[in-house]
Design a protein around this motif. Structure first.
Motif, PDB file in Angstrom:
ATOM      1  N   PRO A   1      -7.009   0.834  -9.073  1.00  0.00           N
ATOM      2  CA  PRO A   1      -6.123  -0.140  -7.992  1.00  0.00           C
ATOM      3  C   PRO A   1      -5.332  -0.200  -7.134  1.00  0.00           C
ATOM      4  CG  PRO A   1      -4.609   1.098  -9.914  1.00  0.00           C
ATOM      5  CD  PRO A   1      -5.827   1.547  -9.956  1.00  0.00           C
ATOM      6  N   LEU A   2      -5.162   0.769  -6.771  1.00  0.00           N
ATOM      7  CA  LEU A   2      -5.167   0.907  -5.066  1.00  0.00           C
ATOM      8  C   LEU A   2      -6.364   0.519  -4.059  1.00  0.00           C
ATOM      9  CD1 LEU A   2      -2.266   2.071  -3.652  1.00  0.00           C
ATOM     10  CD2 LEU A   2      -3.526   4.341  -3.337  1.00  0.00           C
ATOM     11  N   ALA A   3      -7.263   1.153  -4.182  1.00  0.00           N
ATOM     12  CA  ALA A   3      -8.516   0.700  -3.317  1.00  0.00           C
ATOM     13  C   ALA A   3      -8.452  -0.297  -3.467  1.00  0.00           C
ATOM     14  CB  ALA A   3      -9.873   2.004  -3.974  1.00  0.00           C
ATOM     15  N   THR A   4      -8.229  -1.050  -4.880  1.00  0.00           N
ATOM     16  CA  THR A   4      -8.322  -2.378  -4.823  1.00  0.00           C
ATOM     17  C   THR A   4      -8.075  -3.471  -3.982  1.00  0.00           C
ATOM     18  OG1 THR A   4      -9.452  -2.196  -6.905  1.00  0.00           O
ATOM     19  CG2 THR A   4      -8.978  -4.677  -6.879  1.00  0.00           C
ATOM     20  N   ALA A   5      -6.364  -2.685  -4.160  1.00  0.00           N
ATOM     21  CA  ALA A   5      -5.174  -3.315  -2.616  1.00  0.00           C
ATOM     22  C   ALA A   5      -5.638  -3.072  -1.738  1.00  0.00           C
ATOM     23  CB  ALA A   5      -3.505  -2.780  -2.917  1.00  0.00           C
ATOM     24  N   LEU A   6      -6.316  -2.437  -1.550  1.00  0.00           N
ATOM     25  CA  LEU A   6      -6.338  -1.938   0.126  1.00  0.00           C
ATOM     26  C   LEU A   6      -7.387  -2.656   0.886  1.00  0.00           C
ATOM     27  CD1 LEU A   6      -6.316   0.407   2.788  1.00  0.00           C
ATOM     28  CD2 LEU A   6      -7.841   1.200   1.331  1.00  0.00           C
ATOM     29  N   LEU A   7      -9.099  -3.203  -0.200  1.00  0.00           N
ATOM     30  CA  LEU A   7      -9.391  -3.759   0.070  1.00  0.00           C
ATOM     31  C   LEU A   7      -9.466  -5.502  -0.056  1.00  0.00           C
ATOM     32  CD1 LEU A   7     -12.419  -1.728  -1.331  1.00  0.00           C
ATOM     33  CD2 LEU A   7     -11.667  -1.479   0.846  1.00  0.00           C
ATOM     34  N   ALA A   8      -8.797  -5.809  -0.446  1.00  0.00           N
ATOM     35  CA  ALA A   8      -8.459  -7.072  -1.179  1.00  0.00           C
ATOM     36  C   ALA A   8      -8.043  -7.659   0.111  1.00  0.00           C
ATOM     37  CB  ALA A   8      -7.807  -7.118  -2.641  1.00  0.00           C
ATOM     38  N   PRO A   9      -8.320  -9.286   0.043  1.00  0.00           N
ATOM     39  CA  PRO A   9      -7.450 -10.552   0.758  1.00  0.00           C
ATOM     40  C   PRO A   9      -6.350 -10.021   0.429  1.00  0.00           C
ATOM     41  CG  PRO A   9      -9.694 -11.259  -0.169  1.00  0.00           C
ATOM     42  CD  PRO A   9      -9.271  -9.764  -0.813  1.00  0.00           C
ATOM     43  N   PRO A  10      -5.141 -10.218   1.409  1.00  0.00           N
ATOM     44  CA  PRO A  10      -4.074  -9.935   1.176  1.00  0.00           C
ATOM     45  C   PRO A  10      -3.678 -11.651   0.794  1.00  0.00           C
ATOM     46  CG  PRO A  10      -4.335  -9.279   3.625  1.00  0.00           C
ATOM     47  CD  PRO A  10      -5.450  -9.886   3.265  1.00  0.00           C
ATOM     48  N   GLY A  11      -3.984 -12.593   0.425  1.00  0.00           N
ATOM     49  CA  GLY A  11      -3.927 -14.067   0.071  1.00  0.00           C
ATOM     50  C   GLY A  11      -4.190 -13.997  -1.858  1.00  0.00           C
ATOM     51  N   ALA A  12      -4.802 -12.676  -2.341  1.00  0.00           N
ATOM     52  CA  ALA A  12      -5.505 -13.418  -3.395  1.00  0.00           C
ATOM     53  C   ALA A  12      -5.327 -11.611  -3.861  1.00  0.00           C
ATOM     54  CB  ALA A  12      -6.942 -13.178  -3.200  1.00  0.00           C
ATOM     55  N   LEU A  13      -4.521 -10.752  -2.988  1.00  0.00           N
ATOM     56  CA  LEU A  13      -4.008  -9.373  -3.705  1.00  0.00           C
ATOM     57  C   LEU A  13      -3.728  -9.461  -4.962  1.00  0.00           C
ATOM     58  CD1 LEU A  13      -2.919  -5.845  -1.544  1.00  0.00           C
ATOM     59  CD2 LEU A  13      -1.678  -6.287  -3.354  1.00  0.00           C
ATOM     60  N   ALA A  14      -2.773 -10.105  -5.270  1.00  0.00           N
ATOM     61  CA  ALA A  14      -2.579 -10.155  -6.675  1.00  0.00           C
ATOM     62  C   ALA A  14      -3.921 -10.030  -7.518  1.00  0.00           C
ATOM     63  CB  ALA A  14      -1.175 -10.503  -7.087  1.00  0.00           C
TER      64      ALA A  14
ATOM     65  N   LEU B   1       1.360  -1.045  -0.020  1.00  0.00           N
ATOM     66  CA  LEU B   1      -0.018  -0.017   0.255  1.00  0.00           C
ATOM     67  C   LEU B   1       0.511   1.079   0.050  1.00  0.00           C
ATOM     68  CD1 LEU B   1      -2.571  -0.888   2.868  1.00  0.00           C
ATOM     69  CD2 LEU B   1      -2.820  -1.372   0.452  1.00  0.00           C
ATOM     70  N   VAL B   2       2.131   1.389   0.593  1.00  0.00           N
ATOM     71  CA  VAL B   2       2.977   2.274   0.738  1.00  0.00           C
ATOM     72  C   VAL B   2       3.490   2.054  -0.880  1.00  0.00           C
ATOM     73  CG1 VAL B   2       4.980   3.039   1.413  1.00  0.00           C
ATOM     74  CG2 VAL B   2       3.163   2.096   3.214  1.00  0.00           C
ATOM     75  N   ALA B   3       4.070   1.957  -1.155  1.00  0.00           N
ATOM     76  CA  ALA B   3       4.370   1.734  -2.676  1.00  0.00           C
ATOM     77  C   ALA B   3       2.930   2.394  -3.869  1.00  0.00           C
ATOM     78  CB  ALA B   3       4.797   0.610  -3.172  1.00  0.00           C
ATOM     79  N   GLY B   4       2.439   1.976  -3.274  1.00  0.00           N
ATOM     80  CA  GLY B   4       1.408   2.097  -4.587  1.00  0.00           C
ATOM     81  C   GLY B   4       1.247   3.336  -4.247  1.00  0.00           C
ATOM     82  N   GLY B   5       0.842   4.096  -2.885  1.00  0.00           N
ATOM     83  CA  GLY B   5       0.285   5.460  -2.489  1.00  0.00           C
ATOM     84  C   GLY B   5       2.025   6.276  -3.182  1.00  0.00           C
ATOM     85  N   ALA B   6       2.500   6.303  -2.487  1.00  0.00           N
ATOM     86  CA  ALA B   6       4.181   7.001  -3.541  1.00  0.00           C
ATOM     87  C   ALA B   6       3.645   6.382  -5.057  1.00  0.00           C
ATOM     88  CB  ALA B   6       5.436   6.340  -3.065  1.00  0.00           C
ATOM     89  N   GLY B   7       3.694   5.887  -5.721  1.00  0.00           N
ATOM     90  CA  GLY B   7       3.790   5.485  -6.650  1.00  0.00           C
ATOM     91  C   GLY B   7       2.322   6.474  -7.594  1.00  0.00           C
ATOM     92  N   LEU B   8       1.446   6.502  -6.660  1.00  0.00           N
ATOM     93  CA  LEU B   8       0.297   7.699  -6.746  1.00  0.00           C
ATOM     94  C   LEU B   8       1.408   9.057  -7.387  1.00  0.00           C
ATOM     95  CD1 LEU B   8      -3.114   7.774  -5.781  1.00  0.00           C
ATOM     96  CD2 LEU B   8      -2.254   9.851  -6.059  1.00  0.00           C
ATOM     97  N   MET B   9       1.540   9.383  -6.041  1.00  0.00           N
ATOM     98  CA  MET B   9       1.828  11.007  -5.735  1.00  0.00           C
ATOM     99  C   MET B   9       3.097  11.300  -7.171  1.00  0.00           C
ATOM    100  SD  MET B   9      -0.171  12.226  -3.908  1.00  0.00           S
ATOM    101  CE  MET B   9       0.966  13.784  -3.481  1.00  0.00           C
ATOM    102  N   ALA B  10       3.898  10.417  -7.099  1.00  0.00           N
ATOM    103  CA  ALA B  10       4.713  10.479  -7.919  1.00  0.00           C
ATOM    104  C   ALA B  10       4.495  10.191  -9.080  1.00  0.00           C
ATOM    105  CB  ALA B  10       6.160   9.625  -7.673  1.00  0.00           C
ATOM    106  N   GLY B  11       4.010   9.257  -9.611  1.00  0.00           N
ATOM    107  CA  GLY B  11       3.177   9.658 -10.574  1.00  0.00           C
ATOM    108  C   GLY B  11       2.397  11.069 -11.648  1.00  0.00           C
TER     109      GLY B  11
END
Length: 233
Positions: free
Chosen positions: A163-176, A49-59
Motif C-alpha cells: 500500500p505504501l508503494a501504491t500511495a507513492l505512485l497514485a495520483p494525489p487526488g485519487a490516492l485513497a 508517505l511519511v506516516a506510511g513509512g513510519a507505520g511500516l518500520m514501527a509495525g
C-alpha cells in the motif's frame, strides 16, 4: 528391503505459515488503514508517505517483538513441562509407564499391546515419548521464537510496502481510492495463497481476509474524516 516413504503434511508448515500470514496481513491492513486515515484528514501527499513509512518500520519492529515475547513464553512453558516430566520419570518410572500405556489404550490399543508399546518407546527415549504423547510437544510443532519473530517482521514489511508503494505512485487526488482498491486486491491474493498452502477453501480464505481488511480501512478512514471535520469547525 522395503523403502519407507516419508510423507510431508501441511501441519509441518503451521509454524512459519501462521507467522507469515499474520505478518503480511497486518502489514497490508495497518499500513493501508494508516494511509487512508491520514489521507481522510486532508494531509499532504508528503505527510501521508511519511506516516506510511513510519507505520511500516514501527509495525515491523512491533510484530517482531510481540511475536518473540509470545512464542518465548510458549517455549518457556514447554521447557518447564518437559523438566517436570523428566523429574517424574526419574522418581516414578513405573507410574509414568502406566500413564503412557493408558494414553495408548484411550487411542484404541488393547491393554497388553499398549503396555508393550509403552515399554518399547520408553526404552528408546522415555522423555521424548511423554513429551509427544502426554504433553503434545513435538519437533514439528514446538515453539521457535527467533524464527517466528524474523518471519513476522519480514512479512509485515513485505505486506506494508504494497500500500505504501501504491500511495507513492497514485495520483494525489485519487490516492485513497487507489490504496483501498489495491489493498483489497493484495489481501484477497494473500488469503487465497494462505488457503492454498494450508489446504483450506480458497473462497473462504479470500473472503475472510478481504472482509476484515475492508472493515479496518473503512473505520480508520472514517476516524480520519471526523478529525478533519472537527478541525474545520
Amino acid at each position: 528391503m522395503t523403502t519407507v516413504h516419508r510423507e510431508t503434511h501441511r501441519t509441518h508448515r503451521i509454524g512459519w505459515l501462521r507467522a507469515a500470514v499474520l505478518g503480511a496481513n497486518d502489514g497490508i491492513i495497518s499500513t493501508a488503514s494508516l494511509i487512508l486515515g491520514v489521507a481522510a484528514a486532508n494531509a499532504s501527499h508528503a505527510s501521508i508517505l511519511v506516516a506510511g513509512g513510519a507505520g511500516l518500520m514501527a509495525g515491523a519492529m512491533s510484530m517482531a517483538a510481540g511475536e518473540y515475547v509470545s512464542v518465548s513464553s510458549q517455549a518457556d512453558t514447554e521447557r518447564a513441562d518437559i523438566e517436570r516430566e523428566r523429574l517424574e520419570l526419574a522418581h516414578n518410572e513405573s507410574h509414568e509407564r502406566a500413564e503412557l500405556a493408558a494414553i495408548y489404550v484411550s487411542r484404541g490399543l488393547d491393554r497388553d499391546l499398549a503396555g508393550q508399546v509403552a515399554d518399547q518407546l520408553m526404552a528408546h527415549d522415555a522423555l521424548a515419548a511423554h513429551a509427544r504423547d502426554e504433553l503434545g510437544i513435538s519437533e514439528v510443532l514446538n515453539a521457535r521464537p527467533v524464527q517466528a519473530a524474523m518471519t513476522s517482521a519480514a512479512t509485515f514489511a513485505a505486506g506494508a510496502v504494497l500500500p505504501l508503494a501504491t500511495a507513492l505512485l497514485a495520483p494525489p487526488g485519487a490516492l485513497a481510492w487507489w490504496v483501498a482498491a489495491a489493498s483489497l486486491v493484495f489481501l484477497a491474493a494473500l488469503g487465497a495463497l494462505a488457503a492454498r498452502t494450508g489446504g483450506a477453501s480458497l473462497v473462504v480464505g479470500t473472503a475472510r481476509v478481504a472482509f476484515w481488511g475492508a472493515l479496518a480501512m473503512g473505520v480508520t478512514a472514517g476516524v480520519g474524516a471526523l478529525f478533519h471535520a472537527g478541525a474545520g469547525v
